[in-house]
Motif scaffolding. Structure first.
Motif, PDB file in Angstrom:
ATOM      1  N   LYS A   1       7.540   6.826  -6.066  1.00  0.00           N
ATOM      2  CA  LYS A   1       8.724   7.220  -5.307  1.00  0.00           C
ATOM      3  C   LYS A   1       9.201   6.080  -4.413  1.00  0.00           C
ATOM      4  CE  LYS A   1       7.488  12.119  -5.267  1.00  0.00           C
ATOM      5  NZ  LYS A   1       7.149  13.310  -4.414  1.00  0.00           N
ATOM      6  N   ALA A   2       8.257   5.324  -3.838  1.00  0.00           N
ATOM      7  CA  ALA A   2       8.648   4.196  -2.995  1.00  0.00           C
ATOM      8  C   ALA A   2       9.367   3.130  -3.811  1.00  0.00           C
ATOM      9  CB  ALA A   2       7.418   3.601  -2.304  1.00  0.00           C
ATOM     10  N   VAL A   3       8.964   2.954  -5.063  1.00  0.00           N
ATOM     11  CA  VAL A   3       9.627   1.980  -5.928  1.00  0.00           C
ATOM     12  C   VAL A   3      11.064   2.411  -6.201  1.00  0.00           C
ATOM     13  CG1 VAL A   3       9.637   1.015  -8.257  1.00  0.00           C
ATOM     14  CG2 VAL A   3       7.522   1.115  -6.959  1.00  0.00           C
ATOM     15  N   ASP A   4      11.262   3.705  -6.436  1.00  0.00           N
ATOM     16  CA  ASP A   4      12.622   4.190  -6.685  1.00  0.00           C
ATOM     17  C   ASP A   4      13.521   3.964  -5.472  1.00  0.00           C
ATOM     18  OD1 ASP A   4      11.742   4.966  -9.158  1.00  0.00           O
ATOM     19  OD2 ASP A   4      11.322   7.037  -8.553  1.00  0.00           O
ATOM     20  N   ARG A   5      12.970   4.171  -4.292  1.00  0.00           N
ATOM     21  CA  ARG A   5      13.770   3.920  -3.092  1.00  0.00           C
ATOM     22  C   ARG A   5      14.021   2.437  -2.901  1.00  0.00           C
ATOM     23  NH1 ARG A   5      10.131   7.864  -0.919  1.00  0.00           N
ATOM     24  NH2 ARG A   5       8.953   6.154   0.052  1.00  0.00           N
ATOM     25  N   THR A   6      13.033   1.613  -3.266  1.00  0.00           N
ATOM     26  CA  THR A   6      13.192   0.171  -3.096  1.00  0.00           C
ATOM     27  C   THR A   6      14.234  -0.380  -4.055  1.00  0.00           C
ATOM     28  OG1 THR A   6      10.878   0.024  -2.447  1.00  0.00           O
ATOM     29  CG2 THR A   6      11.949  -2.026  -3.076  1.00  0.00           C
ATOM     30  N   GLN A   7      14.291   0.150  -5.245  1.00  0.00           N
ATOM     31  CA  GLN A   7      15.276  -0.336  -6.212  1.00  0.00           C
ATOM     32  C   GLN A   7      16.697  -0.036  -5.760  1.00  0.00           C
ATOM     33  OE1 GLN A   7      13.994   1.581  -9.816  1.00  0.00           O
ATOM     34  NE2 GLN A   7      12.636  -0.121 -10.396  1.00  0.00           N
ATOM     35  N   GLN A   8      16.886   1.014  -4.999  1.00  0.00           N
ATOM     36  CA  GLN A   8      18.219   1.360  -4.534  1.00  0.00           C
ATOM     37  C   GLN A   8      18.622   0.552  -3.310  1.00  0.00           C
ATOM     38  OE1 GLN A   8      18.137   5.586  -3.880  1.00  0.00           O
ATOM     39  NE2 GLN A   8      17.699   6.061  -6.057  1.00  0.00           N
ATOM     40  N   ALA A   9      17.668  -0.002  -2.591  1.00  0.00           N
ATOM     41  CA  ALA A   9      17.969  -0.808  -1.399  1.00  0.00           C
ATOM     42  C   ALA A   9      18.313  -2.224  -1.824  1.00  0.00           C
ATOM     43  CB  ALA A   9      16.776  -0.806  -0.453  1.00  0.00           C
ATOM     44  N   SER A  10      19.115  -2.880  -1.071  1.00  0.00           N
ATOM     45  CA  SER A  10      19.524  -4.257  -1.368  1.00  0.00           C
ATOM     46  C   SER A  10      18.540  -5.232  -0.779  1.00  0.00           C
ATOM     47  CB  SER A  10      20.929  -4.524  -0.818  1.00  0.00           C
ATOM     48  OG  SER A  10      20.929  -4.374   0.588  1.00  0.00           O
ATOM     49  N   ALA A  11      18.560  -6.423  -1.356  1.00  0.00           N
ATOM     50  CA  ALA A  11      17.656  -7.473  -0.863  1.00  0.00           C
ATOM     51  C   ALA A  11      18.037  -7.895   0.544  1.00  0.00           C
ATOM     52  CB  ALA A  11      17.698  -8.671  -1.804  1.00  0.00           C
ATOM     53  N   THR A  12      19.299  -7.819   0.901  1.00  0.00           N
ATOM     54  CA  THR A  12      19.734  -8.222   2.247  1.00  0.00           C
ATOM     55  C   THR A  12      19.180  -7.287   3.304  1.00  0.00           C
ATOM     56  OG1 THR A  12      21.755  -9.084   1.281  1.00  0.00           O
ATOM     57  CG2 THR A  12      21.717  -8.757   3.674  1.00  0.00           C
ATOM     58  N   ASP A  13      19.242  -5.995   3.027  1.00  0.00           N
ATOM     59  CA  ASP A  13      18.712  -5.033   3.995  1.00  0.00           C
ATOM     60  C   ASP A  13      17.214  -5.215   4.189  1.00  0.00           C
ATOM     61  OD1 ASP A  13      21.244  -4.024   4.164  1.00  0.00           O
ATOM     62  OD2 ASP A  13      20.887  -2.425   2.694  1.00  0.00           O
TER      63      ASP A  13
ATOM     64  N   LYS B   1      -6.828  12.192  -4.932  1.00  0.00           N
ATOM     65  CA  LYS B   1      -6.138  11.425  -3.896  1.00  0.00           C
ATOM     66  C   LYS B   1      -5.548  10.138  -4.467  1.00  0.00           C
ATOM     67  CE  LYS B   1      -8.906  13.169  -0.020  1.00  0.00           C
ATOM     68  NZ  LYS B   1      -9.793  12.797   1.096  1.00  0.00           N
ATOM     69  N   ALA B   2      -6.266   9.519  -5.392  1.00  0.00           N
ATOM     70  CA  ALA B   2      -5.727   8.306  -6.014  1.00  0.00           C
ATOM     71  C   ALA B   2      -4.461   8.613  -6.811  1.00  0.00           C
ATOM     72  CB  ALA B   2      -6.778   7.665  -6.912  1.00  0.00           C
ATOM     73  N   ASN B   3      -4.459   9.759  -7.487  1.00  0.00           N
ATOM     74  CA  ASN B   3      -3.275  10.153  -8.245  1.00  0.00           C
ATOM     75  C   ASN B   3      -2.093  10.429  -7.318  1.00  0.00           C
ATOM     76  OD1 ASN B   3      -1.695  10.869 -10.440  1.00  0.00           O
ATOM     77  ND2 ASN B   3      -2.418  12.990 -10.445  1.00  0.00           N
ATOM     78  N   LEU B   4      -2.339  11.071  -6.185  1.00  0.00           N
ATOM     79  CA  LEU B   4      -1.271  11.318  -5.215  1.00  0.00           C
ATOM     80  C   LEU B   4      -0.709  10.019  -4.659  1.00  0.00           C
ATOM     81  CD1 LEU B   4      -2.749  14.366  -3.226  1.00  0.00           C
ATOM     82  CD2 LEU B   4      -0.912  14.391  -4.928  1.00  0.00           C
ATOM     83  N   TYR B   5      -1.593   9.046  -4.452  1.00  0.00           N
ATOM     84  CA  TYR B   5      -1.093   7.771  -3.941  1.00  0.00           C
ATOM     85  C   TYR B   5      -0.224   7.063  -4.985  1.00  0.00           C
ATOM     86  CZ  TYR B   5      -1.005   3.064  -2.009  1.00  0.00           C
ATOM     87  OH  TYR B   5      -0.583   1.856  -1.530  1.00  0.00           O
ATOM     88  N   LEU B   6      -0.596   7.156  -6.246  1.00  0.00           N
ATOM     89  CA  LEU B   6       0.227   6.551  -7.291  1.00  0.00           C
ATOM     90  C   LEU B   6       1.608   7.207  -7.351  1.00  0.00           C
ATOM     91  CD1 LEU B   6      -2.336   6.050 -10.194  1.00  0.00           C
ATOM     92  CD2 LEU B   6      -1.267   4.280  -8.805  1.00  0.00           C
ATOM     93  N   GLN B   7       1.653   8.521  -7.174  1.00  0.00           N
ATOM     94  CA  GLN B   7       2.945   9.198  -7.145  1.00  0.00           C
ATOM     95  C   GLN B   7       3.777   8.741  -5.947  1.00  0.00           C
ATOM     96  OE1 GLN B   7       2.238  13.424  -7.299  1.00  0.00           O
ATOM     97  NE2 GLN B   7       1.087  13.312  -9.233  1.00  0.00           N
ATOM     98  N   TYR B   8       3.110   8.544  -4.827  1.00  0.00           N
ATOM     99  CA  TYR B   8       3.830   8.052  -3.640  1.00  0.00           C
ATOM    100  C   TYR B   8       4.387   6.655  -3.875  1.00  0.00           C
ATOM    101  CZ  TYR B   8       4.213   5.596   0.819  1.00  0.00           C
ATOM    102  OH  TYR B   8       4.642   4.796   1.851  1.00  0.00           O
ATOM    103  N   ILE B   9       3.621   5.812  -4.526  1.00  0.00           N
ATOM    104  CA  ILE B   9       4.083   4.461  -4.814  1.00  0.00           C
ATOM    105  C   ILE B   9       5.280   4.494  -5.767  1.00  0.00           C
ATOM    106  CG2 ILE B   9       3.445   2.344  -6.031  1.00  0.00           C
ATOM    107  CD1 ILE B   9       2.462   2.342  -3.236  1.00  0.00           C
TER     108      ILE B   9
END
Length: 827
Positions: A339-351, A329-337
């Motif tokens: 993916k969340a980082v990749d989505r965050t990098q594509q979003a702008s700071a304004t949004d 479960k810890a490994n799955l959470y790291l994978q989720y994080i």
């Protein structure tokens, strides 16, 4: 965010801790200063007694004490009588003068002061003057504690909480947890209406104490009182409690319940502490809730600058990962994080700002923590997970060696895997890891040293473990002498681990010796866990008693046998040895090639008799009122085999009847002498730091049954009830199993006897009234307890683990594996 009303209602003195904690504290602060406590009470509730005590204690005497006598309402004759006590230069002198006044009868009763109607109680202002003076020893603090205990709560109700808080401050500083529990329990039971500032100051004094589990229990009782009375505490009180590194998850949950009760929104410091506490306890959902607050800024107050730093985010994320009990479960959470980082990098700071979330670089740094930190946390989760295969765990450790660039990280990884292998009883696979860990002994902390000591002992090398402990103690002494007071790596937990490991390899004699010499060899005092280990060792020592030796010892004729165990009077009384003699004696006991025979005797007597006598001294000495309690029911026989006693056994019991009625005799002697006794051993040692818990009482029940004193079990349960020790179903089932052996008649007699006349049924109803019907052990629990008792009685004598220096670690582990497997389940 809603502004909490607590911040405006309470204006307690500011602590030295910042509002937002940047680093997790490694050690709690010192207790509140006595002058600070007096100033806080005087600011909220001015009292003439405080002005009088301040004038008496001031060295410069800016204000004449006689100018405040009349406003305080103190008669001139009372002031003249007690003024030498209040103005004494030291607490010892003041106590001597107070004893002379009470003995001579000069303290005349005063109609307006109810204190004088209680024998041995001092006027409130005199007691305050004593509490301001610093105790020079635990004995002086114990005498003051007894004066506080006999002081009526109805005398000066507005100052009762101050008297208790001052006593708590000194008891906490001296680590006298048994008297501390008595004072706090008495205040809660007899003085329920505490003002918010009084309860807050008392909690902050306890919260800034040295980390100890017994202090957490008292904090828990006060927090429950605050919830019942809806008492406001304030942000600083919350922070003082949560920043204690020894706080338990139960206290954290109670603090959170109090916050919800008063609609309080936690700030960043509180949320950060909740993540750390719940993460270490394994409460993933609770930790995730506060982790979400920190990530999205849903806490009270402004977002500080350091929340986006890599150090803060890495430590917070690491604490949250501790909550995962399953590596998958810890490994799955790291994978989720990721993916969340990749989505965050594509979003702008304004949004991100428009949605009300934190800046994207915060989430990026949270997921992009140091690889070694994440690997260590994943390894730790896998080591705690029992479903993880041993080979997979070792493979994961070997993979991480390329990531660990810091030697401290490498040592931490080895220690957590080594601990997991010990719990799995994989001693052969633990041997090479132990050798690797010893190479980094200069980097040991307390936890790593404890694990290595346990591993050495379980692998059959207790002599090497003691040499490592002695080397650590010597380095500590040199550091303290050269650089002032240093932090010791040897604490009570380390010694407890060493003692229980010795017991598991069949060396109860060494456990007894360490108990006698612990303060001189290791510089630490025993706690309730140490006493529980001692009682278990005394129970196991019965396996090493020879029939002829026991018979001659019971009749006082053991002197006719050659004594191969003790070669000198000092070895027969190890508690009287000095440091050098104690070190030499322990080295002799742990010699690998020693031919010393392990017996069930301690201090020249049977170990069970000495251990029971010591337990009575500790319990009745710390709580003298226990000597006045009576058992709820009585046994009909001494033990299960009494009906088949031989004439020789009858003679033995007639000779030793006085010894076997030890508890009953203590209960009958309820005069004033018991109220002043110290919980001291034969060598004058005190045990103020021992606060009994469920495990200790269960060990005591086992030893009572083993020593044919199961009839005292109801009295021990009465003691548990008085001390507010909640028994587990295992403890209650064990007590009922042993009680049935001395309270039930034959099946035919029990069938025709009325149920209410059976002593067994009377105890069951008494337990039901005490703990409730839901906590009474059921049939399955009773069967498990009966099997454990039967297993121990049928278990043969544990063989002593033998291992020589020439065999090495791996061969030594084979010698130690057999007795360990036989004793781990029983312990």
């Amino acid at each position: 965010m809603l502004r909490s009303v607590l911040r405006t209602q309470l204006k307690l003195p500011c602590l030295t801790v910042r509002q937002y904690a940047f680093k997790s504290p490694s050690r709690a602060g010192s207790p509140e200063n006595v002058d600070t406590l007096l100033a806080a009470y005087n600011a909220y509730s001015p009292h003439p007694y405080l002005a009088l005590v301040g004038a008496l204690q001031s060295p410069a005497r800016p204000l004449s004490p006689r100018t405040v006598i009349r406003p305080a309402g103190i008669p001139q004759d009372e002031y003249d009588t007690w003024e030498p006590v209040a103005t004494a230069a030291s607490l010892a002198t003041a106590l001597d003068r107070a004893q002379d006044i009470l003995a001579s009868g000069q303290a005349t009763p005063r109609p307006s002061d109810s204190v004088q109607h209680h024998h041995g109680a001092l006027p409130t202002w005199v007691l305050l003057a004593l509490l301001i003076k610093r105790p020079a020893s635990p004995s002086e603090a114990f005498v003051v504690h007894r004066l506080v205990m006999v002081h009526p709560l109805s005398a000066s109700p507005e100052l009762t909480a101050l008297v208790v808080t001052l006593a708590v401050a000194w008891l906490v500083q001296l680590r006298m947890y048994a008297p501390l529990q008595s004072v706090v329990s008495r205040l809660i039971k007899g003085h329920r209406a505490l003002e918010p500032y009084q309860l807050s100051l008392l909690l902050r004094v306890l919260g800034q104490a040295e980390p100890h589990v017994d202090v957490q229990r008292m904090i828990l009782m006060l927090l429950r009182l605050a919830i019942r009375n809806t008492t406001a505490l304030g942000a600083r009180t919350y922070r003082s409690l949560l920043n204690n590194p020894a706080i338990s998850s139960a206290v954290a949950r109670t603090v959170e319940s109090h916050m919800r009760r008063l609609d309080y929104v936690p700030n960043l410091s509180h949320s950060r502490a909740f993540v750390r506490i719940y993460g270490e306890a394994g409460y993933r959902k609770r930790a995730a809730r506060h982790w979400h607050r920190i990530r999205h800024g849903e806490f009270f107050g402004q977002v500080p600058w350091y929340i986006s730093t890599a150090q803060f985010q890495s430590r917070t994320f690491d604490d949250y990962l501790k909550a995962f009990k399953n590596a998958r479960k810890a490994n799955l959470y790291l994978q989720y994080i990721s993916k969340a980082v990749d989505r965050t990098q594509q979003a702008s700071a304004t949004d991100a700002t428009q949605t009300g979330e934190l800046p994207p670089q915060l989430k990026l740094r949270i997921a992009g923590t140091n690889n070694s930190d994440v690997w260590l946390r994943m390894l730790s989760t896998a080591a705690r997970d029992a479903s993880t295969d041993t080979d997979e765990l070792l493979h994961l450790l070997n993979q991480g060696r390329t990531v660990f660039r810091n030697p401290s990280h490498k040592l931490f990884a080895i220690s957590i895997v080594l601990k997991s292998l010990l719990r799995r009883q994989q001693y052969e696979k633990a041997s090479p890891l132990l050798s690797e860990a010893v190479e980094h002994q200069d980097r040991f902390d307390v936890a790593e040293l404890t694990i290595v000591i346990e591993a050495m002992t379980m692998l059959g090398r207790p002599d090497e473990a003691f040499r490592l402990l002695r080397k650590t103690a010597l380095s500590r002494d040199r550091h303290s002498a050269g650089q002032g007071a240093g932090t010791s790596l040897i604490d009570t937990r380390t010694v407890n681990s060493f003692m229980i490991s010795l017991l598991r390899i069949g060396r109860p004699d060494v456990v007894f010796y360490i108990w006698d010499t612990m303060p001189r060899i290791f510089g630490v005092d025993p706690d309730s866990t140490t006493l529980a280990i001692l009682l278990k060792a005394a129970r196991y020592a019965r396996k090493y008693e020879g029939t002829l030796q026991v018979a001659l010892q019971d009749f006082g004729l053991r002197r006719f046998l050659p004594d191969r165990v003790a070669s000198s009077d000092l070895e027969r009384a190890p508690q009287k040895l000095d440091r050098e003699q104690a070190l030499y004696g322990l080295e002799r006991l742990l010699e690998p090639d020693s031919r010393r025979v392990v017996t069930g005797f301690w201090r020249g007597e049977r170990a069970g008799v000495v251990a029971l006598r010591l337990a009575w001294q500790v319990l009745v000495g710390n709580w003298p009122v226990l000597a006045t309690l009576k058992p709820p029911v009585l046994a009909i026989r001494r033990n299960a085999a009494e009906q088949a006693l031989s004439p020789v056994a009858d003679l033995y019991h007639s000779i030793h009847a006085q010894t076997e009625r030890g508890l009953s005799d203590e209960s009958e002697n309820s005069d004033g002498e018991n109220l002043g006794r110290f919980p001291a051993d034969e060598d004058g040692r005190t045990y103020f730091g021992i606060v009994p818990h469920d495990v200790m009482f269960r060990a005591l029940l086992h030893l009572l049954a083993e020593e044919d004193q199961a009839g005292q079990i109801p009295l021990v349960l009465q003691w548990m009830r008085y001390l507010d020790v909640q028994p587990s179903p295992n403890t209650l089932a064990t007590a009922l199993v042993y009680w049935g052996e001395v309270s039930l008649q034959g099946p035919l007699i029990e069938r025709f006897r009325a149920p209410r006349r059976s002593q067994y049924e009377l105890l069951v109803r008494w337990i039901t009234k005490w703990v409730g019907a839901r906590r009474v052990p059921m049939r399955e629990e009773m069967q498990r307890a009966l099997k454990r008792v039967q297993y121990f009685r049928e278990m043969p004598m544990l063989p002593v683990a033998q291992s020589t220096a020439d065999k090495g670690w791996s061969q030594g582990s084979q010698a130690a594996s057999s007795p360990t497997e036989a004793s781990t389940s029983a312990l």
